[in-house]
Write a protein that holds these residues in place. Sequence first.
Motif, PDB file in Angstrom:
ATOM      1  N   GLU A 143       0.817  -1.207   0.000  1.00  0.00           N
ATOM      2  CA  GLU A 143       0.000   0.000   0.000  1.00  0.00           C
ATOM      3  C   GLU A 143       0.857   1.267   0.000  1.00  0.00           C
ATOM      4  OE1 GLU A 143      -4.063   1.541   2.193  1.00  0.00           O
ATOM      5  OE2 GLU A 143      -2.726   0.207   3.281  1.00  0.00           O
ATOM      6  N   LYS A 144       2.029   1.199   0.629  1.00  0.00           N
ATOM      7  CA  LYS A 144       2.898   2.373   0.758  1.00  0.00           C
ATOM      8  C   LYS A 144       3.785   2.624  -0.463  1.00  0.00           C
ATOM      9  CE  LYS A 144       3.342   1.860   5.753  1.00  0.00           C
ATOM     10  NZ  LYS A 144       4.262   1.501   6.835  1.00  0.00           N
ATOM     11  N   ASP A 145       4.014   1.613  -1.276  1.00  0.00           N
ATOM     12  CA  ASP A 145       5.009   1.714  -2.346  1.00  0.00           C
ATOM     13  C   ASP A 145       4.378   1.493  -3.715  1.00  0.00           C
ATOM     14  OD1 ASP A 145       7.142   1.274  -4.171  1.00  0.00           O
ATOM     15  OD2 ASP A 145       8.431   0.545  -2.548  1.00  0.00           O
ATOM     16  N   LYS A 146       4.370   2.528  -4.531  1.00  0.00           N
ATOM     17  CA  LYS A 146       3.738   2.465  -5.843  1.00  0.00           C
ATOM     18  C   LYS A 146       4.424   1.456  -6.766  1.00  0.00           C
ATOM     19  CE  LYS A 146       2.169   5.367  -9.625  1.00  0.00           C
ATOM     20  NZ  LYS A 146       2.063   6.719 -10.169  1.00  0.00           N
ATOM     21  N   THR A 147       5.745   1.358  -6.686  1.00  0.00           N
ATOM     22  CA  THR A 147       6.494   0.415  -7.528  1.00  0.00           C
ATOM     23  C   THR A 147       6.109  -1.025  -7.196  1.00  0.00           C
ATOM     24  OG1 THR A 147       8.344   1.963  -7.593  1.00  0.00           O
ATOM     25  CG2 THR A 147       8.806  -0.296  -8.261  1.00  0.00           C
ATOM     26  N   LEU A 148       5.997  -1.322  -5.904  1.00  0.00           N
ATOM     27  CA  LEU A 148       5.586  -2.667  -5.493  1.00  0.00           C
ATOM     28  C   LEU A 148       4.172  -2.979  -5.973  1.00  0.00           C
ATOM     29  CD1 LEU A 148       6.973  -2.903  -1.820  1.00  0.00           C
ATOM     30  CD2 LEU A 148       7.949  -3.873  -3.912  1.00  0.00           C
ATOM     31  N   LYS A 149       3.293  -1.996  -5.895  1.00  0.00           N
ATOM     32  CA  LYS A 149       1.915  -2.181  -6.379  1.00  0.00           C
ATOM     33  C   LYS A 149       1.899  -2.507  -7.869  1.00  0.00           C
ATOM     34  CE  LYS A 149       0.069   1.458  -3.934  1.00  0.00           C
ATOM     35  NZ  LYS A 149      -0.882   2.548  -3.678  1.00  0.00           N
ATOM     36  N   GLN A 150       2.727  -1.796  -8.640  1.00  0.00           N
ATOM     37  CA  GLN A 150       2.782  -2.043 -10.080  1.00  0.00           C
ATOM     38  C   GLN A 150       3.298  -3.448 -10.378  1.00  0.00           C
ATOM     39  OE1 GLN A 150       5.219   1.303 -11.208  1.00  0.00           O
ATOM     40  NE2 GLN A 150       3.440   2.518 -11.841  1.00  0.00           N
ATOM     41  N   ARG A 151       4.315  -3.882  -9.638  1.00  0.00           N
ATOM     42  CA  ARG A 151       4.861  -5.227  -9.851  1.00  0.00           C
ATOM     43  C   ARG A 151       3.817  -6.291  -9.492  1.00  0.00           C
ATOM     44  NH1 ARG A 151      10.619  -6.079  -7.391  1.00  0.00           N
ATOM     45  NH2 ARG A 151      10.468  -7.929  -8.701  1.00  0.00           N
ATOM     46  N   LEU A 152       3.080  -6.049  -8.408  1.00  0.00           N
ATOM     47  CA  LEU A 152       2.015  -6.987  -8.025  1.00  0.00           C
ATOM     48  C   LEU A 152       0.944  -7.034  -9.102  1.00  0.00           C
ATOM     49  CD1 LEU A 152       0.653  -8.880  -5.942  1.00  0.00           C
ATOM     50  CD2 LEU A 152      -0.475  -6.837  -5.024  1.00  0.00           C
ATOM     51  N   TRP A 153       0.542  -5.887  -9.600  1.00  0.00           N
ATOM     52  CA  TRP A 153      -0.518  -5.823 -10.599  1.00  0.00           C
ATOM     53  C   TRP A 153      -0.105  -6.570 -11.875  1.00  0.00           C
ATOM     54  CZ3 TRP A 153      -5.258  -5.922 -11.311  1.00  0.00           C
ATOM     55  CH2 TRP A 153      -5.866  -5.537 -12.506  1.00  0.00           C
ATOM     56  N   THR A 154       1.157  -6.453 -12.260  1.00  0.00           N
ATOM     57  CA  THR A 154       1.653  -7.176 -13.432  1.00  0.00           C
ATOM     58  C   THR A 154       1.495  -8.684 -13.226  1.00  0.00           C
ATOM     59  OG1 THR A 154       3.247  -5.421 -13.912  1.00  0.00           O
ATOM     60  CG2 THR A 154       3.681  -7.572 -14.892  1.00  0.00           C
ATOM     61  N   CYS A 155       1.845  -9.157 -12.043  1.00  0.00           N
ATOM     62  CA  CYS A 155       1.716 -10.594 -11.744  1.00  0.00           C
ATOM     63  C   CYS A 155       0.252 -11.028 -11.688  1.00  0.00           C
ATOM     64  CB  CYS A 155       2.395 -10.923 -10.413  1.00  0.00           C
ATOM     65  SG  CYS A 155       4.175 -10.747 -10.453  1.00  0.00           S
ATOM     66  N   LEU A 156      -0.586 -10.205 -11.071  1.00  0.00           N
ATOM     67  CA  LEU A 156      -2.005 -10.565 -10.941  1.00  0.00           C
ATOM     68  C   LEU A 156      -2.695 -10.608 -12.306  1.00  0.00           C
ATOM     69  CD1 LEU A 156      -2.977  -8.548  -7.733  1.00  0.00           C
ATOM     70  CD2 LEU A 156      -2.586 -11.013  -7.934  1.00  0.00           C
TER      71      LEU A 156
END
Length: 162
Positions: A143-156
């Motif tokens: 939730e705090k890190d936009k880069t991590l969110k983007q990487r998660l979204w790519t995997c999902l």
Amino acid sequence: MNLNDIVLNPYMLTELYPDVLIQSQNKNIAIEPDLKYLGQNAKRIALLINNPSVPFLTDSEFSFLTSILTACKLSLADVALLNIYKTEPDAILVQLNKLNSDKVIMLGVDPLSTGLPINFPQFQLQLFDKRTYLYAPTLEDLEKDKTLKQRLWTCLKTMFEL
């Protein structure tokens, strides 16, 4: 590798020998209770968290998870959210089998701590034992890190074919 050096964990043994090997005289054998989970597991997706402070998630984590599920065209009814805090690794694998999970998303839970005999990095979809696993950071970190969110979204998107 010498055959005498092979180590099998209890999960692997139960998979190799599904029937009882030794007949017990004691009929009152304690059966390990099922882990409690949140959701209805309609689409056989397990979400593993490790949260010692609350039974499942804080309000902000729950809200964030709901938004992730909505983006994936899922709801809480489609998943089983398990808090594995103080749970033995072998019990986690048994529960995933009972839930008949096809996909397992481990949020802040590394693969080896779940009893899996393999290790893999975060944000890598891993097929093992007829399941697709995804290891990602905690919901709080995501939730705090936009880069991590983007990487998660790519995997999902790959995992759920979005």
